[in-house]
Design an enzyme around this catalytic site. Structure first.
Site, mmCIF file in Angstrom:
data_model
loop_
_atom_site.group_PDB
_atom_site.id
_atom_site.type_symbol
_atom_site.label_atom_id
_atom_site.label_comp_id
_atom_site.label_asym_id
_atom_site.label_seq_id
_atom_site.Cartn_x
_atom_site.Cartn_y
_atom_site.Cartn_z
ATOM 1 N N GLN A 1 -18.267 5.136 3.056
ATOM 2 C CA GLN A 1 -18.772 6.389 3.614
ATOM 3 C C GLN A 1 -18.536 6.538 5.117
ATOM 4 N N TYR B 1 3.485 2.055 1.958
ATOM 5 C CA TYR B 1 4.074 2.495 3.239
ATOM 6 C C TYR B 1 5.594 2.285 3.236
ATOM 7 N N HIS C 1 -1.537 3.761 -1.906
ATOM 8 C CA HIS C 1 -2.607 4.723 -1.611
ATOM 9 C C HIS C 1 -2.693 5.805 -2.679
ATOM 10 N N GLU D 1 0.804 -1.232 0.000
ATOM 11 C CA GLU D 1 0.000 0.000 0.000
ATOM 12 C C GLU D 1 0.838 1.285 0.000
ATOM 13 N N ARG E 1 2.767 -8.599 4.659
ATOM 14 C CA ARG E 1 1.776 -8.054 3.705
ATOM 15 C C ARG E 1 2.545 -7.548 2.503
HETATM 16 P P1 FAD Z 1 -36.643 7.515 1.755
HETATM 17 O O1 FAD Z 1 -35.582 6.675 1.183
HETATM 18 O O2 FAD Z 1 -37.180 8.615 0.948
HETATM 19 O O3 FAD Z 1 -37.835 6.548 2.194
HETATM 20 C C1 FAD Z 1 -39.094 7.012 2.620
HETATM 21 C C2 FAD Z 1 -40.145 5.951 2.389
HETATM 22 O O4 FAD Z 1 -41.370 6.374 2.974
HETATM 23 C C3 FAD Z 1 -40.430 5.710 0.918
HETATM 24 O O5 FAD Z 1 -40.320 4.327 0.634
HETATM 25 C C4 FAD Z 1 -41.848 6.228 0.733
HETATM 26 O O6 FAD Z 1 -42.584 5.500 -0.242
HETATM 27 C C5 FAD Z 1 -42.433 6.015 2.122
HETATM 28 N N1 FAD Z 1 -43.587 6.880 2.427
HETATM 29 C C6 FAD Z 1 -43.703 8.213 2.242
HETATM 30 N N2 FAD Z 1 -44.885 8.657 2.688
HETATM 31 C C7 FAD Z 1 -45.557 7.565 3.164
HETATM 32 C C8 FAD Z 1 -46.826 7.393 3.786
HETATM 33 N N3 FAD Z 1 -47.653 8.399 4.020
HETATM 34 N N4 FAD Z 1 -47.176 6.148 4.139
HETATM 35 C C9 FAD Z 1 -46.343 5.092 3.928
HETATM 36 N N5 FAD Z 1 -45.139 5.218 3.362
HETATM 37 C C10 FAD Z 1 -44.735 6.451 3.001
HETATM 38 N N6 FAD Z 1 -27.086 7.624 0.146
HETATM 39 C C11 FAD Z 1 -25.909 7.253 0.578
HETATM 40 O O7 FAD Z 1 -25.634 7.354 1.776
HETATM 41 N N7 FAD Z 1 -24.973 6.728 -0.254
HETATM 42 C C12 FAD Z 1 -25.212 6.567 -1.559
HETATM 43 O O8 FAD Z 1 -24.332 6.108 -2.297
HETATM 44 C C13 FAD Z 1 -26.469 6.932 -2.048
HETATM 45 N N8 FAD Z 1 -26.752 6.794 -3.350
HETATM 46 C C14 FAD Z 1 -27.965 7.177 -3.807
HETATM 47 C C15 FAD Z 1 -28.223 7.032 -5.159
HETATM 48 C C16 FAD Z 1 -29.438 7.412 -5.666
HETATM 49 C C17 FAD Z 1 -29.706 7.247 -7.121
HETATM 50 C C18 FAD Z 1 -30.445 7.938 -4.792
HETATM 51 C C19 FAD Z 1 -31.781 8.345 -5.315
HETATM 52 C C20 FAD Z 1 -30.179 8.096 -3.453
HETATM 53 C C21 FAD Z 1 -28.925 7.726 -2.959
HETATM 54 N N9 FAD Z 1 -28.610 7.884 -1.609
HETATM 55 C C22 FAD Z 1 -27.396 7.486 -1.157
HETATM 56 C C23 FAD Z 1 -29.493 8.597 -0.695
HETATM 57 C C24 FAD Z 1 -30.328 7.657 0.192
HETATM 58 O O9 FAD Z 1 -30.991 6.720 -0.601
HETATM 59 C C25 FAD Z 1 -31.302 8.493 1.008
HETATM 60 O O10 FAD Z 1 -30.580 9.404 1.802
HETATM 61 C C26 FAD Z 1 -32.151 7.609 1.912
HETATM 62 O O11 FAD Z 1 -32.902 6.726 1.135
HETATM 63 C C27 FAD Z 1 -33.102 8.427 2.782
HETATM 64 O O12 FAD Z 1 -33.773 7.528 3.623
HETATM 65 P P2 FAD Z 1 -35.186 7.807 4.296
HETATM 66 O O13 FAD Z 1 -35.601 6.515 4.893
HETATM 67 O O14 FAD Z 1 -35.085 8.985 5.172
HETATM 68 O O15 FAD Z 1 -36.166 8.215 3.105
HETATM 69 P P1 NAP Z 2 -27.089 17.182 -2.879
HETATM 70 O O1 NAP Z 2 -25.820 16.499 -2.695
HETATM 71 O O2 NAP Z 2 -27.545 18.132 -1.862
HETATM 72 O O3 NAP Z 2 -27.022 17.899 -4.308
HETATM 73 C C1 NAP Z 2 -28.055 18.657 -4.836
HETATM 74 C C2 NAP Z 2 -27.520 19.459 -6.015
HETATM 75 O O4 NAP Z 2 -28.543 20.265 -6.520
HETATM 76 C C3 NAP Z 2 -26.370 20.355 -5.673
HETATM 77 O O5 NAP Z 2 -25.381 20.160 -6.681
HETATM 78 C C4 NAP Z 2 -26.933 21.763 -5.729
HETATM 79 O O6 NAP Z 2 -25.822 22.500 -6.173
HETATM 80 C C5 NAP Z 2 -28.133 21.626 -6.656
HETATM 81 N N1 NAP Z 2 -29.295 22.430 -6.260
HETATM 82 C C6 NAP Z 2 -29.832 22.580 -5.028
HETATM 83 N N2 NAP Z 2 -30.918 23.384 -5.091
HETATM 84 C C7 NAP Z 2 -31.073 23.756 -6.383
HETATM 85 C C8 NAP Z 2 -31.996 24.586 -7.066
HETATM 86 N N3 NAP Z 2 -32.987 25.191 -6.418
HETATM 87 N N4 NAP Z 2 -31.839 24.753 -8.384
HETATM 88 C C9 NAP Z 2 -30.834 24.152 -9.053
HETATM 89 N N5 NAP Z 2 -29.914 23.362 -8.455
HETATM 90 C C10 NAP Z 2 -30.029 23.156 -7.122
HETATM 91 O O7 NAP Z 2 -28.255 16.127 -3.023
HETATM 92 P P2 NAP Z 2 -28.447 14.888 -3.978
HETATM 93 O O8 NAP Z 2 -27.455 14.845 -5.090
HETATM 94 O O9 NAP Z 2 -29.877 14.964 -4.325
HETATM 95 O O10 NAP Z 2 -28.170 13.673 -3.036
HETATM 96 C C11 NAP Z 2 -29.009 13.405 -1.893
HETATM 97 C C12 NAP Z 2 -28.227 12.690 -0.827
HETATM 98 O O11 NAP Z 2 -27.864 11.395 -1.252
HETATM 99 C C13 NAP Z 2 -26.980 13.433 -0.488
HETATM 100 O O12 NAP Z 2 -26.830 13.497 0.910
HETATM 101 C C14 NAP Z 2 -25.896 12.595 -1.048
HETATM 102 O O13 NAP Z 2 -24.740 12.636 -0.231
HETATM 103 C C15 NAP Z 2 -26.496 11.211 -1.023
HETATM 104 N N6 NAP Z 2 -25.875 10.448 -2.097
HETATM 105 C C16 NAP Z 2 -24.622 10.013 -1.899
HETATM 106 C C17 NAP Z 2 -23.971 9.358 -2.902
HETATM 107 C C18 NAP Z 2 -22.578 8.842 -2.686
HETATM 108 O O14 NAP Z 2 -22.016 8.287 -3.605
HETATM 109 N N7 NAP Z 2 -22.010 8.956 -1.519
HETATM 110 C C19 NAP Z 2 -24.588 9.164 -4.125
HETATM 111 C C20 NAP Z 2 -25.868 9.648 -4.305
HETATM 112 C C21 NAP Z 2 -26.491 10.306 -3.282
HETATM 113 P P3 NAP Z 2 -25.834 23.996 -6.746
HETATM 114 O O15 NAP Z 2 -26.818 24.701 -5.874
HETATM 115 O O16 NAP Z 2 -24.440 24.493 -6.635
HETATM 116 O O17 NAP Z 2 -26.247 23.862 -8.164
HETATM 117 FE FE1 SF4 Z 3 -17.534 0.801 5.097
HETATM 118 FE FE2 SF4 Z 3 -19.854 -0.152 5.992
HETATM 119 FE FE3 SF4 Z 3 -19.731 1.049 3.574
HETATM 120 FE FE4 SF4 Z 3 -18.648 -1.396 4.005
HETATM 121 S S1 SF4 Z 3 -20.824 -0.825 4.085
HETATM 122 S S2 SF4 Z 3 -17.682 0.300 2.961
HETATM 123 S S3 SF4 Z 3 -17.872 -1.173 6.083
HETATM 124 S S4 SF4 Z 3 -19.332 2.009 5.574
#
Ligand code: FAD
Ligand code: NAP
Ligand code: SF4
Length: 689
Positions: A344, A171, A257, A169, A219
């Site tokens: 993460q 080191y 790294h 890695e 390693r």
């Molecule tokens: P949500 O995921 O929005 O879940 C809420 C649930 O409540 C939904 O299933 C909805 O149908 C249900 N619901 C709403 N209202 C009602 C009601 N009245 N009755 C019954 N059910 C209801 N996060 C990461 O940390 N790492 C990532 O790499 C990552 N990648 C992502 C990639 C994509 C493409 C997307 C879209 C998101 C990604 N996220 C990632 C973000 C992550 O998925 C969200 O932060 C997370 O899902 C939020 O969780 P939550 O449970 O708060 O809400």
């Molecule tokens: P986000 O990270 O907050 O990004 C939202 C983007 O929209 C920003 O680039 C913002 O930048 C833009 N934006 C915000 N308000 C806007 C407006 N009114 N008009 C136009 N642009 C606007 O949120 P997200 O991409 O929706 O992701 C949601 C969560 O999922 C985040 O917490 C993210 O970390 C998580 N997630 C993580 C991964 C991962 O790989 N770790 C992958 C997917 C999602 P500007 O305002 O500068 O344009």
């Molecule tokens: Fe790290 Fe947990 Fe994500 Fe695996 S799932 S890479 S142990 S944070």
């Protein structure tokens, strides 16, 4: 029913240096940050003992430096004095009580130091280091070798079964081995014999200092993935001489790294690097360990079955699930909480000096703080929303003895998280939902899918209400004319074939980057359903991955590098953000560079400092860095963040109900699945107490 034991190779014992290990699972080294805490020894004892209780055969601790110069940053603990070593006795005792063996990793970081006292073979700064190290004098070298020997002696005194000498890695020892970091002309550099001298002398002295202790793990980097790295002939020569010098086990390391090739991120196919270990069979008789992206017992079993290695190393998978081995042994592999390789909560936190944990298991490294036990008062809990927050809450509440009913509006669990698995390279995310699904069944949680809950429905019949209704994509109010030109990320991810050939993505957060990855990937014009199932090794994924990143597994090319060949994007893609900074700066510390590199290679245009106008027949009108432009487009995909879906909670509160609001429904900004799962777990632990 078959009497064949599950995973017969993985779960079979092996004897190394006279020590019998109960199975072939080695828990790989991870610095967690517990090492630096005042109550570190107790918390490390609890952390490692839980993994040992869960069935791991051999644990290798996080790396500790044999002297103060070798630490990564000031304030990091090292393993140099009797007082420091004595702090480790509770750890070794706790692990041995649970039937596992444990070795201490000795890691001198050399030029990777983030402090002013860094030393290295030559005064060459690494591309990922803040400072140029001082070139070691002959006296420094002699003293450092003695420090390794002293630390190995102290480790055995503290109850360890031996040590792992970290020589990969990038080191210190690895730095001595390669022309990239070693330009010395004295006997510690120059030709291969000179560059190997430090590593071999280290192993010899450590062997002597360890006395009869059984485990001296080396390693060894089998693939450097940097320019100026080792060739296969050099790796083979080193391995042979390390065996003669006294090593008892060779553990494979992959990449420096500073390498610009992903080695453990989620887009790396499972077990991708395991075949790189096999050629060592021809040059050593030592047992071999395969590592990197092995997160499933069937994958581990398959590696052992090919004969590539004798043990498998898993590190992050044991953060995600301490009972990984026990579940495999009991035929309950489908209940394993699989590591999705997101980095993460582990690496991204650890490299910022924060305590490691796990996105899918917030108890990791908080074993003494987050204790799941039955609540004094059993309650009937209603959880609304089966996204990550609601799922974690429902499962934990049931584990605490409550009766739980889970309501979900969609016809499936997962919420926003379910979309993630459709992104190329994030297929692993499906495993988290498989895990939750199994837990819901195993715990007898009553699940109502397709049930959008209204405030008046919940009042009766439950003692506690948890609202986890999540988020909705932010709608910018742009006219969708002509019809279909503007769409949300949800539609684009679910139906990428509806997205035209020229596309702008508005918003460059995590989701904007994911959508750009999907739409610039050839697979998005031939959508395929599903992800990796448990146990699959992605043979095809490897070919694509190796070509895109330029990897030569055989290391015939120096460093194992070939010219990368990115696939052509099937679309012209613009990724836009309003902020003036470069795109992707807020992505994960250890993965953001991978995502930026991929998009840049596929020709995705990343524009910052954008002001949006409107969409009409001509396209998207905007101002870029002060200059008005109109982008002729087929599709605009909105990835402009989310807003909380908190109406239900507000109505319930207006009715005088006390509700717990968690995840995106509580706060959409700064939301990710890590926070959602943590909040769900914590909310459940409060119920009935
Ligand atoms: P949500 O995921 O929005 O879940 C809420 C649930 O409540 C939904 O299933 C909805 O149908 C249900 N619901 C709403 N209202 C009602 C009601 N009245 N009755 C019954 N059910 C209801 N996060 C990461 O940390 N790492 C990532 O790499 C990552 N990648 C992502 C990639 C994509 C493409 C997307 C879209 C998101 C990604 N996220 C990632 C973000 C992550 O998925 C969200 O932060 C997370 O899902 C939020 O969780 P939550 O449970 O708060 O809400
Ligand atoms: P986000 O990270 O907050 O990004 C939202 C983007 O929209 C920003 O680039 C913002 O930048 C833009 N934006 C915000 N308000 C806007 C407006 N009114 N008009 C136009 N642009 C606007 O949120 P997200 O991409 O929706 O992701 C949601 C969560 O999922 C985040 O917490 C993210 O970390 C998580 N997630 C993580 C991964 C991962 O790989 N770790 C992958 C997917 C999602 P500007 O305002 O500068 O344009
Ligand atoms: Fe790290 Fe947990 Fe994500 Fe695996 S799932 S890479 S142990 S944070």
């Amino acid at each position: 029913m078959s009497n064949t034991p599950a995973y017969p190779l993985l779960l079979s014992p092996i004897t190394i240096g006279g020590l019998r290990l109960r199975n072939r699972v080695l828990m790989g080294s991870m610095h967690t940050g517990l090492e630096e805490l005042p109550d570190g020894p107790q918390r490390m004892a609890a952390f490692y003992a839980e993994r040992a209780r869960g069935g791991v055969g051999l644990i290798v601790t996080g790396g500790l430096s044999p002297n103060p110069e070798g630490v990564h940053w000031d304030g990091m603990s090292c393993f140099h004095t009797e007082e420091e070593a004595a702090r480790h006795r509770p750890i070794t005792q706790a692990v041995h009580v649970e039937g596992a063996a444990i070795a201490l990793q000795l890691l001198h970081c050399g030029r990777y130091a983030h402090h002013a006292r860094g030393v290295a073979p030559s005064a060459l700064r690494s591309p990922v280091s803040p400072a140029t190290p001082r070139a070691m004098t002959e006296e420094d070298i002699e003293r450092t070798l003695n420090d390794y020997a002293n630390a190995a002696r102290l480790a055995c005194w503290a109850g360890y079964d031996g040590v792992e000498v970290m020589a990969s890695e990038g080191y210190l020892i690895h730095q001595f081995l390669t022309l990239r970091a070693n330009q010395r002309q004295d006997r510690w550099g120059g030709d291969l014999a000179g560059r190997m001298r430090f590593a071999l002398e280290c192993v010899r002295r450590v062997r002597v200092a360890m006395g009869p202790a059984p485990l001296l793990i080396f390693r060894l980097s089998v693939l450097d993935l940097v320019e100026g790295g080792s060739t296969w002939d050099e790796i083979a020569a080193l391995a042979a001489q390390v065996e003669v010098a006294g090593a008892s086990l060779l553990n494979a390391g992959i990449g420096w790294h500073e390498a610009r090739v992903p080695t453990i991120a989620t887009l790396v196919p499972r077990a991708a690097f395991a075949p790189a270990v096999r050629p060592l069979r021809e040059v050593v008789g030592l047992p071999l360990v395969a590592s990197n992206r092995i997160n499933d017992p069937a994958v581990a079993e398959a590696i052992l079955a090919t004969g590539d290695a004798d043990l498998v190393s898993m590190a992050r998978p044991l953060l995600s699930d301490p009972d990984f081995v026990a579940k495999a042994q009991a035929g309950r592999a489908d209940e394993i909480n699989t590591c999705i390789a997101c980095n993460q909560a582990c690496l991204d936190e650890s490299i910022q000096g924060r305590l490691t944990s796990c996105l899918v298991n917030p108890r990791a490294c908080r074993e003494t703080q987050i204790v799941i036990r039955h609540a004094p008062r059993r309650r009937h809990v209603a959880v609304v929303g089966a996204g990550p927050a609601g799922l974690a809450c429902a499962v934990t509440a049931a584990e605490c003895g409550h009766r739980v009913t889970l309501y979900e509006a969609a016809d499936h669990i997962g919420g926003q998280f379910k979309l993630a698995r459709r992104i190329p390279g994030k297929e692993e995310f499906a495993q988290t939902l498989r895990y939750f699904d199994r837990r819901l069944q195993a715990l007898g949680i009553e699940v109502h899918l397709g049930r959008r809950v209204r405030a008046d429905e919940l009042a009766a019949g439950h003692d506690d209400w948890v609202v986890a209704t999540g988020v909705r994509p932010r709608d910018l109010g742009w006219d969708a004319q002509p019809a279909g030109r503007v769409m949300s990320y949800v539609e684009a991810i679910e139906h990428p074939q509806r997205v035209g050939r020229r596309v702008a993505i508005v918003g460059a957060g995590g989701i904007g980057f994911d959508v750009a990855e999907l739409l610039s990937h050839p697979r998005s014009v031939q959508p395929a359903e599903g992800g990796q199932g448990p146990g699959e090794i992605e043979a095809d994924g490897w070919t694509e991955f190796a070509a895109e990143w330029g990897i030569d597994l055989s290391s015939h090319a120096r460093g194992g590098l070939l010219p990368p060949a990115a696939p052509a994007s099937p679309r012209e893609v613009w990724l836009l953000q309003r902020k003036p900074e470069a795109l992707g700066l807020r992505l994960g510390k250890t993965t953001g560079w991978i995502r930026r590199t991929l998009l840049a290679r596929r020709g995705v245009r990343m524009w910052s400092g954008v002001r949006y106008g409107h969409v009409d027949d001509a396209g998207l009108h905007l101002v870029v860095q002060g200059e008005p432009r109109c982008l002729a487009l087929d599709t605009v995909v909105l990835c402009a963040g989310q807003e909380p879906l908190d109406e239900l909670a507000r109505l319930l509160r207006a009715q005088g109900q006390s509700v717990r609001l968690i995840g995106g429904a509580r706060q959409a900004g700064e939301l990710d699945a890590m926070r959602a799962i943590r909040e769900g777990t914590e909310a459940a632990l409060e119920i009935g107490r």
